[in-house]
Design an enzyme around this catalytic site. Structure first.
Site, PDB file in Angstrom:
ATOM      1  N   GLN A  43       7.412  18.492  16.364  1.00  0.00           N
ATOM      2  CA  GLN A  43       5.977  18.774  16.442  1.00  0.00           C
ATOM      3  C   GLN A  43       5.719  20.279  16.331  1.00  0.00           C
ATOM      4  OE1 GLN A  43       3.445  16.421  16.602  1.00  0.00           O
ATOM      5  NE2 GLN A  43       2.107  18.191  16.306  1.00  0.00           N
ATOM      6  N   LYS A  88       1.305   9.531  18.186  1.00  0.00           N
ATOM      7  CA  LYS A  88       2.348   9.131  17.233  1.00  0.00           C
ATOM      8  C   LYS A  88       3.300   8.103  17.866  1.00  0.00           C
ATOM      9  CE  LYS A  88       2.018  13.454  14.698  1.00  0.00           C
ATOM     10  NZ  LYS A  88       2.502  14.825  14.474  1.00  0.00           N
ATOM     11  N   ASP A 146       8.163  14.316   7.755  1.00  0.00           N
ATOM     12  CA  ASP A 146       6.975  15.142   7.498  1.00  0.00           C
ATOM     13  C   ASP A 146       6.891  15.565   6.034  1.00  0.00           C
ATOM     14  OD1 ASP A 146       5.301  15.403   9.689  1.00  0.00           O
ATOM     15  OD2 ASP A 146       6.561  16.914  10.661  1.00  0.00           O
TER      16      ASP A 146
END
Ligand code: NDP
Length: 312
Positions: free
Chosen positions: A98, A54, A121
């Site tokens: 994460q 990422k 997200d």
């Protein structure tokens, strides 16, 4: 029957990232340095790999990233304080924590603490609610990537019968909402579904997000259907570890009209949409500082296939 057309997620993601890069440059020129904060707690090797890719993708498109690494025994209160600090930091546009998190930390509390406008997200209940209400929102990256691939492959999805296999909060449910917004008739299958195979065989579009290696074979698929395989499963074949999806690729690709491979299908789109969401968040926040209404329009008009650069 001809073999299915292969849906190339790597190529689609590269195209998406090009438009994101253009947008980042435009924002940069207007004085906004698009910034993603990435929080990693603990030593899970897979999480470290995901975070690395990422961060790499972010730097390729010109997004500044700030990494926060915390030890595995971090207390929940410490993590929530960090998130609150990132929420109030005007230089940070997007926050990614994460998952999975160590067991002493409640993931729900973490998601709820991230400011909805920085929730790249798309897991915050405000974004989930907006999506279900059919209002524009920051939408979860994996299902957004699936919708992008479907519209890229089929064009207008109106009237298609889509079957989503799996009902998780991060893939199945938002996928069904996005397909509904795209005017599909949607059936959701799960572990309690009766006659799942027969229901699936009626679908024009199948999205499999089950987490069971090669569970769906050709007997589940209507000839000519478009098949999106979200699953990522590791199996041992002849002593070697192989990555396979939830779809039994060999047989299904002889029946389907189009199919995503694993790897190289949905996976690359997930990171692509994380970058796109970060840009959308930055745009929303910079417009909000001038006037609330355009900010809302910008963040909230969020169909997966909207080219970010077309909306600047
Ligand atoms: P979850 O385990 O959270 O959900 C799996 C879903 O499948 C559940 O809703 C479950 O039903 C359903 N299910 C299980 N068995 C059956 C069955 N026999 N028939 C029908 N439905 C069934 O998984 P996720 O949604 O998080 O992930 C799914 C897959 O996608 C995994 O392989 C994951 O690794 C992959 N993934 C890939 C991503 C990518 O970027 N490519 C991103 C995210 C996930 P029930 O609710 O009844 O238990």
């Amino acid at each position: 029957m001809n073999p299915a057309r292969l849906i190339d997620g790597r190529a689609a993601a590269a195209g998406l990232l090009e438009t994101v890069k253009e947008d980042v440059a435009k924002l940069q020129a207007s004085g906004v340095s698009v910034t993603l904060a990435v929080v990693l707690v603990g030593d899970d090797p897979a999480s470290h790999v995901y975070v690395r890719s990422k961060l790499l993708r972010a730097s390729e498109v010109g997004i500044r990233s700030v990494e926060h690494r915390l030890p595995a025994d971090t207390a929940q209160a410490t993590l929530l304080s960090l998130i609150e600090a990132l929420n109030s930091d005007a230089r940070v546009n997007g926050i990614l924590v994460q998952m999975p998190l160590p067991e002493q930390i409640d993931e729900g509390a973490v998601i709820a603490t991230i400011a909805a406008e920085k929730d790249v997200d798309g897991f915050h209940r405000e974004n989930v609610g907006r999506l279900v209400l059919g209002e524009p929102a920051l939408t979860p990256c994996t299902p957004s990537g699936c919708l992008f691939l479907l519209e890229h492959t089929l064009g207008d999805l109106s009237g298609k019968h889509a079957v989503v296999i799996g009902r998780s909060n991060i893939v199945g449910k938002p996928m069904a909402s996005l397909l509904l917004q795209a005017n599909c008739s949607v059936t959701i299958l799960h572990s309690h579904s009766v006659d799942a195979r027969e229901l699936c065989r009626q679908a024009d579009i199948v999205v499999a997000a089950v987490g069971r290696a090669q569970m769906i074979d050709a007997s589940w698929i209507k000839p000519g259907a478009t098949v999106i395989d979200v699953g990522i499963n590791r199996i041992e074949i002849d002593g070697r570890t192989r990555l396979v999806g939830d779809i039994e690729f060999e047989s299904v690709s002889r029946v389907a009209g189009a199919i995503t491979p694993v790897p190289g299908g949905v996976g690359p789109m997930t990171i692509g949409f994380l970058m796109r969401n970060t840009v959308l968040a930055a745009k929303g926040q910079s417009l909000k500082s001038v006037s609330a209404k355009p900010a809302q329009r910008e963040i909230l008009r969020c169909r997966a296939t909207d080219r970010v650069s077309e909306r600047s």
